[in-house]
Design an enzyme around this catalytic site. Structure first.
Site, mmCIF file in Angstrom:
data_model
loop_
_atom_site.group_PDB
_atom_site.id
_atom_site.type_symbol
_atom_site.label_atom_id
_atom_site.label_comp_id
_atom_site.label_asym_id
_atom_site.label_seq_id
_atom_site.Cartn_x
_atom_site.Cartn_y
_atom_site.Cartn_z
ATOM 1 N N ALA A 31 0.866 -1.193 0.000
ATOM 2 C CA ALA A 31 0.000 0.000 0.000
ATOM 3 C C ALA A 31 0.902 1.241 0.000
ATOM 4 C CB ALA A 31 -0.981 -0.007 1.176
ATOM 5 N N ASP A 34 3.765 8.202 -0.719
ATOM 6 C CA ASP A 34 4.951 9.038 -0.927
ATOM 7 C C ASP A 34 5.994 8.894 0.189
ATOM 8 O OD1 ASP A 34 3.998 9.843 -3.312
ATOM 9 O OD2 ASP A 34 3.488 11.891 -2.717
ATOM 10 N N GLY A 35 5.572 8.441 1.373
ATOM 11 C CA GLY A 35 6.540 8.167 2.444
ATOM 12 C C GLY A 35 7.458 7.031 2.020
ATOM 13 N N HIS A 36 6.849 5.922 1.586
ATOM 14 C CA HIS A 36 7.652 4.797 1.082
ATOM 15 C C HIS A 36 8.502 5.248 -0.107
ATOM 16 C CE1 HIS A 36 3.974 2.538 2.664
ATOM 17 N NE2 HIS A 36 4.955 1.992 3.349
ATOM 18 N N GLU A 147 11.510 7.532 9.946
ATOM 19 C CA GLU A 147 11.422 8.059 11.320
ATOM 20 C C GLU A 147 9.984 8.080 11.802
ATOM 21 O OE1 GLU A 147 13.376 11.857 11.127
ATOM 22 O OE2 GLU A 147 15.357 10.960 11.428
ATOM 23 N N LYS A 148 9.047 7.979 10.894
ATOM 24 C CA LYS A 148 7.627 7.924 11.284
ATOM 25 C C LYS A 148 7.410 6.814 12.323
ATOM 26 C CE LYS A 148 3.034 6.986 10.335
ATOM 27 N NZ LYS A 148 2.994 5.563 10.336
ATOM 28 N N ASP A 149 8.092 5.673 12.110
ATOM 29 C CA ASP A 149 8.023 4.554 13.060
ATOM 30 C C ASP A 149 9.299 4.604 13.900
ATOM 31 O OD1 ASP A 149 5.554 2.886 12.034
ATOM 32 O OD2 ASP A 149 6.648 3.577 10.281
ATOM 33 N N VAL A 175 7.425 11.825 5.917
ATOM 34 C CA VAL A 175 6.755 12.584 4.858
ATOM 35 C C VAL A 175 5.309 12.824 5.308
ATOM 36 C CG1 VAL A 175 6.026 12.567 2.435
ATOM 37 C CG2 VAL A 175 8.240 11.582 3.103
ATOM 38 N N LEU A 183 1.976 10.561 6.407
ATOM 39 C CA LEU A 183 1.447 9.574 5.465
ATOM 40 C C LEU A 183 1.528 8.196 6.105
ATOM 41 C CD1 LEU A 183 2.954 10.626 2.016
ATOM 42 C CD2 LEU A 183 0.749 11.165 2.986
HETATM 43 P P1 AMP Z 1 5.163 0.102 6.428
HETATM 44 O O1 AMP Z 1 4.803 -0.326 5.039
HETATM 45 O O2 AMP Z 1 4.129 0.938 7.081
HETATM 46 O O3 AMP Z 1 5.652 -1.050 7.280
HETATM 47 O O4 AMP Z 1 6.409 1.079 6.276
HETATM 48 C C1 AMP Z 1 7.567 0.697 5.584
HETATM 49 C C2 AMP Z 1 8.645 1.721 5.852
HETATM 50 O O5 AMP Z 1 8.207 2.987 5.396
HETATM 51 C C3 AMP Z 1 8.952 1.876 7.347
HETATM 52 O O6 AMP Z 1 10.357 2.040 7.526
HETATM 53 C C4 AMP Z 1 8.210 3.131 7.718
HETATM 54 O O7 AMP Z 1 8.775 3.836 8.807
HETATM 55 C C5 AMP Z 1 8.339 3.933 6.432
HETATM 56 N N1 AMP Z 1 7.281 4.951 6.364
HETATM 57 C C6 AMP Z 1 5.946 4.751 6.496
HETATM 58 N N2 AMP Z 1 5.290 5.932 6.439
HETATM 59 C C7 AMP Z 1 6.233 6.900 6.262
HETATM 60 C C8 AMP Z 1 6.202 8.309 6.147
HETATM 61 N N3 AMP Z 1 5.061 9.009 6.189
HETATM 62 N N4 AMP Z 1 7.369 8.980 5.982
HETATM 63 C C9 AMP Z 1 8.552 8.294 5.939
HETATM 64 N N5 AMP Z 1 8.643 6.950 6.047
HETATM 65 C C10 AMP Z 1 7.511 6.254 6.221
#
Ligand code: AMP
Length: 258
Positions: A31, A34-36, A147-149, A175, A183
């Protein structure tokens, strides 16, 4: 772009890469947004080869409903990866990635019990276990995390140090939408009313009020609050908005400002 959907395919692909080439990995649950995308673009820039993993990791979900409703958008994800110049997507099945059915796991027994860990028992064991598996398989030189997580980022860095893993963990800034909501794949599950209301979350988090006061104000706004806590210079928080769990963190305000 290669789609690697088995362990064998990933391992064979990895073996075909010359030793002097650097591999970067971006672990995700799909899913993509723009963060990813910012992590992927940085990985692309800093490495010869860029691999993105897409795996909704069941062992890190303590709430079966959260797992069942987690968005899956593979065709869009593939298009984003293609546009960003990704070399390979790794998207294994649970049975392949967990041949032991999770009998073996990586566990941290201090900071993983705080903040999100206090509200999601076992969550970080699942995260650390899947990240170690991905590192062992892809053998990246660099791995990109948001850094979000923030708590996840600290724990992954800690695991890499504790086990002398030959990978650099690269922290990437959060982001945000134009109204500052971070995001998140889960934002797709917000109704438009809840989406509007969710902007109060980063807004209140960025004030100079105490963590307890921010929690009180969030509750007054109708959010269910898991926690708002200052920890190691960060103000970290998790709330529920219309049944969707949202997390965020910012630098903690300096106490003398209050
Ligand atoms: P996830 O798919 O949610 O497990 O996230 C995968 C990676 O993307 C993790 O390292 C998250 O910290 C990073 N991530 C998710 N959302 C953002 C965001 N808004 N800005 C920057 N990185 C993000």
């Amino acid at each position: 772009m290669k789609i690697l959907d088995t362990i064998n395919a990933l391992q064979n692909w990895r073996k075909s890469i010359a030793h002097d080439k650097s591999v970067g990995i971006v672990p995700t649950m799909g899913a993509l947004h723009d963060g990813h995308r910012s992590l992927i673009a940085r990985c692309r820039r800093e490495n010869d080869i860029c691999v993105v993993s897409i795996f909704v990791n069941p062992t890190q979900f303590n709430d079966p409903n959260d797992l069942a409703t987690y968005p899956v958008t593979f065709e869009e994800d593939r298009a984003i990866c293609e546009a960003e110049g990704v070399d390979a997507i790794f998207m294994p099945q649970y049975g392949d990635l967990y041949p032991d059915d999770y009998r073996y796991r990586v566990s941290e027994d201090r900071e993983s019990c705080l903040l999100c860990g206090a509200h999601r028992p076992g969550h970080f064991d699942g995260v650390l276990s899947v990240v170690m598996k991905l590192f062992n398989l892809a053998q990246p030189r660099r791995a990109y995390f948001g850094e979000k997580d923030w708590q996840q980022l600290q724990l992954v860095k800690g695991m890499v140090d504790a086990f002398f893993m030959p990978v650099s963990v690269v922290a990437c800034p959060t982001v945000r939408e134009t109204d500052d909501l971070a995001l998140s794949s889960r934002n797709r599950r917000l109704t438009s009313d809840h989406r509007k209301k969710a902007a109060r979350f980063p807004h209140l988090l960025s004030t100079d009020a105490s963590a307890a006061e921010v929690a009180r104000l969030l509750k007054t706004d109708g959010f269910e609050v898991d926690y708002v806590e200052d920890f190691r210079g960060r103000r970290c928080a998790a709330i529920h908005c219309g049944g969707v769990r949202l997390i965020d963190n910012l630098p903690a305000p300096k106490t003398e400002d209050r």
